[in-house]
Each structure stands twice: as structure tokens, then as C-alpha cells.
Design an enzyme around this catalytic site. Sequence first.
Site, mmCIF file in Angstrom:
data_model
loop_
_atom_site.group_PDB
_atom_site.id
_atom_site.type_symbol
_atom_site.label_atom_id
_atom_site.label_comp_id
_atom_site.label_asym_id
_atom_site.label_seq_id
_atom_site.Cartn_x
_atom_site.Cartn_y
_atom_site.Cartn_z
ATOM 1 C CE LYS B 117 -5.420 -115.330 -12.491
ATOM 2 N NZ LYS B 117 -4.682 -116.639 -12.672
ATOM 3 N N GLY B 178 1.902 -122.794 -9.030
ATOM 4 C CA GLY B 178 2.106 -124.403 -9.071
ATOM 5 C C GLY B 178 2.987 -125.048 -7.975
ATOM 6 C CB ALA B 204 -0.437 -118.189 -7.696
ATOM 7 N N GLY B 205 -0.228 -120.844 -5.708
ATOM 8 C CA GLY B 205 0.697 -121.368 -4.747
ATOM 9 C C GLY B 205 -0.033 -122.030 -3.582
ATOM 10 C CG ASN B 226 -5.823 -124.881 -12.316
ATOM 11 O OD1 ASN B 226 -6.013 -125.940 -12.176
ATOM 12 N ND2 ASN B 226 -5.073 -124.195 -13.428
ATOM 13 C CB THR B 227 -1.552 -126.811 -9.209
ATOM 14 O OG1 THR B 227 -1.071 -125.913 -10.130
ATOM 15 C CG2 THR B 227 -0.727 -128.165 -9.246
#
Lengths: 385, 275
Positions: B117, B178, B204-205, B226-227
Amino acid sequence: MTATPVVLETRPEHPPEGTAAAEVVSTDLRYLRDIAGSATAADVDRSLSASHPSLVDFAVLLSAPASERLEALAQKAHRITKARFGATVRLFSPLYLSNECVSTCTYCGFSAENEIHRRTLTPDELRAEAAELHRRGFRHLLLVSGEHARIVSREYIEECVAAVAQHFAQVDVEVQVWDADTYRRFGAAGADGVIVYQETYDPATYASVHLKGKKRNYAWRLAAPDRAAAAGIRRLGIGALLGLHPDWRSDAIALAAHGRALIKRWWRCEVQVALPRLRPAAGGFEPVDPVSDADLVQLLCAMRIVLPDVGISLSTREPAELRDALVPLGVTAMSAGSHTEPGGYADESDAEPQFEISDRRSPADVAAALRAAGYDPVWKDWQRA
Amino acid sequence: MDTRPDEITPPMVSNADDLVSNTDHLVVGGRSFKSRLFIGTGKFPSNEALRRAIVSSGTEIVTVALRRIDPTADEDILDAVPDGVLVLTNTSGAVDAGEAVRLARLARAAGLPEWIKLEVTPDPRYLLPDPVETLKAAEQLCSEGFTVLPYCPADPILCKRLEEAGCATVMPLGSWIGSNQGLRTRNAIEIIVEQAVVPVVVDAGLGAPSHAAEAMEIGADAVLVNTAIGTAGDPAAMAVAFKLAVEAGRMGRLSGLAASRMMAEASSPLTGFLS
Ligand code: SF4
């Protein structure tokens, strides 16, 4: 232009991987045809309001319930066309270089079997034809010829392109298909676009109408726009000759799939489609599945809705009143005052035409009709840098 | 390159299990995956919480920062990854193409899968991907035989260039990494989806399951989260919520979303000439 690293120069049964042609071949056309046959009114509503319509939506918009909603399709196609292209129509003229042909295609007046007067323009004759078209206002030319590798050789075409490119802002070629290297040479000589009609996307029908000659190689022809794009040609034209296939919707779906695949693979290129209906020609071929005016309207609108940015060109095969009526629905380019026999502009030519013209108005008359309808006839919208 | 057959031939929906688990697979770099949820491994409170989240989400691809891996330590982050789940090493921390390429080569030397990645984020505040350096690194890594999944701005042209470089996917951001702001780039992602010939993974986001469902509804092939999972009160339960949201969004996409509105339009008829 960065080209995708694919080998394009082989002549396989199937088009090479990584090409738009290969994507068309692997498209499940039967599934899409079934959708066109089974869509409901609710499907039509959904497809009409999809923000990014897919090929499934295209098939839905070709269905019988969608034909009941023709006005809604037309309004949507009109809105999209106005938003993307404004009120403009580009005018261009075909210039027939030669009607020599070694191939036998059952639907074409130039077919080798037809006993017609054959003629190939000399450089001087070409210049006279081009000068006459220039005088009539054209700055975009389409060079057309039959397929004869010796008489209409790559060197001959290259020379013709170079001769007219000095005087015309845009030169497209619609000739037999070549390898990428030859397309690179055409580009260097001044060609901006390459037009290749697959005629029919159904391999069996294709085989049944292309009886002899190089044009019989379906896959090699299908991948020609990929080779032209890989060679740096910026404008790609494709089309199907509606009426050859027993089910015209099937060819229309394949054509849309091809257009979409080309846009995705060769995203730097401008893609243009044509929806010609089969016209009478020497040889007397009759359309198998005739496309009515209403069918043509439905197809044109569906094409505009699903491929909002493609150019759609309309030839003088269609009658004047119909051409005028189709303009607001998605047409972006029109030929005018066309002759489909070599040498028809500067003089009376005794050569045979490729097919019969229907709209016989002069370019000035076509331009006047466009203006009267609130459109700007554009003679030049491109310049090589 | 992987084609995106769902656009052309969405499976007919007769049975939900068939649609989501059995027939509708994601193909990346020639490998087939049932799950369309990728999980990032940062920010989890413990390795055990991470492992439970991975298992409960059904994910088959997790991204791990090369800089987190320490095979000599007693407890390494890779210990939390169950067998059969593909480890996608990410180059986080790289600020230019050169660093990203070096990190990828280190991962290869360490015997990790040659799936990368690609992240090139020179900006330490928003961690925005650098489009120019990302493309350079992608070209290099693809030419060295890596399977490259690049994190990138939601720029349709950049995505085409990454595709041409040979990337196995494109991974446009939904919003700043994040930030949990969801699909702020929705319009651009719709264009990317329309044009792509490789899978589109929204990265992301995505801060809530509904964001993931929205990404799938507009045609993304997968999402990376993830976050939102790693920092949840109960990461394993949140992982399940994302799994279900991804499946719901995918199913919504494939089964034909209802028309949102039909505009009534009073205009002069355009097809009157036919009668
Ligand atoms: S369609 Fe082309 S190849 Fe076929 S006969 Fe006509 S000019 Fe020749």
C-alpha cells in the site's frame, strides 16, 4: 502520450488483453440484450434518473417501456447536450479519395463484386476537391476510401493527409485499418482522427456480410481504434451500420460498450460515435432489422444520456427534416452537401457513390437551418499545435 | 488489469448470501477476495483488540506500516494477523518516492508479501498524499514487480495515470486521513468509479459505518477503514458494523437504487415530429 504497455501488433483471433476491443468481446451482451427485452417502467424511471448511468441503464433505455417515455428521454438528452456542448454543431465534409476496393462487403456500393466505374483521385484532383470544399466553408475534412492496399496504399493516404492538412484545421481518416506504426505516420502527416466503423459487433453476422478481403478479420478491425490511440491519434470515431444485424439493439449496446471502453482505456482521446442506418447502394442489400425514425430517436437519446461527453455525428444519409429534428437530441457534428463518389465536388463525377445521399441541401443551407433553430454552425473548433 | 464486470453484469439478486458472500468477489492483482473491507492496523489499544476486530470483520486484507514491524520483538503487530489474511505493507512515513521505494524493498527483503500500500505523505499535519511523488513511486514499484495499491488524492486524472503505471487498485481518499468526515470527495469518486478499469478502494476519512455504505452505494469496490474501528469503544463490534455496512452498500448498489426524484419538466415537445 503514455501508452498502456500492451502488445498491439499481433493479429490474434481475439483482440489483445488490455484493449477496449478485448473489453467489448468479454462484455456479456446477451445479459444486456435480455435487460433491453425485459425492463419495466420502474426500471426506466430509475435509469432516467441515475446520476452516472451504466450500460445496464443503456439497455433499459432501449427497451419497449422506454419507447413509451420517448419525450422524457428526449428532454433529458437535450438538457445534457445543451449543458455539455452548448448550442453548437460542428460541420464537416467527407472527401472520397478512391472507390477502389478488393473486399466484398454485401452492403457496400464499392464492393469488388460490383461492376462500377472505379476512380482514385490524383494529387491534383485531390487538391481541386479540397479547394472546392474549403471554398464552401469547411475546415474539417474526413478522408474516405475503399480498401485497396496497392492503389490506396499507406503512402498514398499519408500523402493525401499531408496535402490537405496544410489547409484544413482538422483532418480525420476513414480508410482500411492499419497497424499502430502506420497510424503514427498518419498522425505525423497531420491526421487528427481515425474513424473505424465495426459495422456489426456480432461476429457471425460480421462473417456473413464480409465475404472477401482483409476486412473479414473481425478482431483486427475491432482493435484498430486501440492501435490508433496507442499511436497518439487524439480523436477516435466508431459506429455500427444499423440494419445489418438481425437485432439492431444488440449492435447498439455493443457500440455503447465499445465507446465506454475506449473512453476508459484511452482517456486522453475524444470519442465520437455514429449511428448510420443502412442506405440503398449498388448491390441492393436490404436491412435485416430496419430501424424506424422513432427507434433512431430513442437510440440517440439513450446514447447521449449514457455517454454524455461523446461526440455524435450525423451524416447526409438521413433526410433533411429528420436531421433538423435530431440536432437538439444529442447530435454534435454533421456532414453537409456530401458526395460519396470520388471527385464529386469539383466536377460532375462519373464514379459510383458508396451509398445514396438523402439530405441534398448545400452546406450553406444546412448552416442556415441550424442558425434558424438557434444553433451555431461551427466550421472550425480545433487547431493542431 | 482487472476489469470491473459488476458495472456491466451485476449479478441478479435472488438471494442475499449469494450476492455478498459467494459469487460477488473482489479481484485485485489476480487474487479473489470475498470481503470488501480492508482494515488498517494502527491505533488499536492492544494486539488482542486488533486480532478480535480482524476476525469479527471477516476482512481478508489488512495494512500494516512497515515501521511498526519488528520481528525480533516479543510481541509484534504481525502476531495479531490471523493466517490467511493478506498483509499489505504500507509505506507510511515516506515523504517522497525514493523513501517509499526503499521501504517497499525492505518489506520484500524481510520476506513480506510483495503487495504494497503506497503512501507518500510529506505533510505531517493532514497526511495528504503527494500526487507527483506517489505516481513516480508507483511507476518504479510496478516496474519492479510489486502489486501496488496507491493511496491518493481523489483526482480522476491522477487515478488514470496510476492505473496506466500498472497499479492493482486506486485508493482515493474520502476525506483527510483520520478526520472521520466521511465522503467529502463524493463527486470526484463518482467520476473515478465511472472511469476506472481497476478496483476503486475508498481510503481515509470514513468515520462511521454509514460512510462506508455510502462509498459502496456510489460504486466503490471496497473501502479501507482504520481510525474509526481502532479508536471505537468496542473495536470488534465496530468492525462488525463496518462489515455489515459494506455489504449493505454493495447490495444496494447491485440491486439498483431507487430513483431519487423525477423532475417534471414543462418544455416544448422534442419528439412531436414523429407523429
Ligand atoms: S465497406 Fe469498405 S471494404 Fe467493404 S466493400 Fe465497401 S469500401 Fe470495400
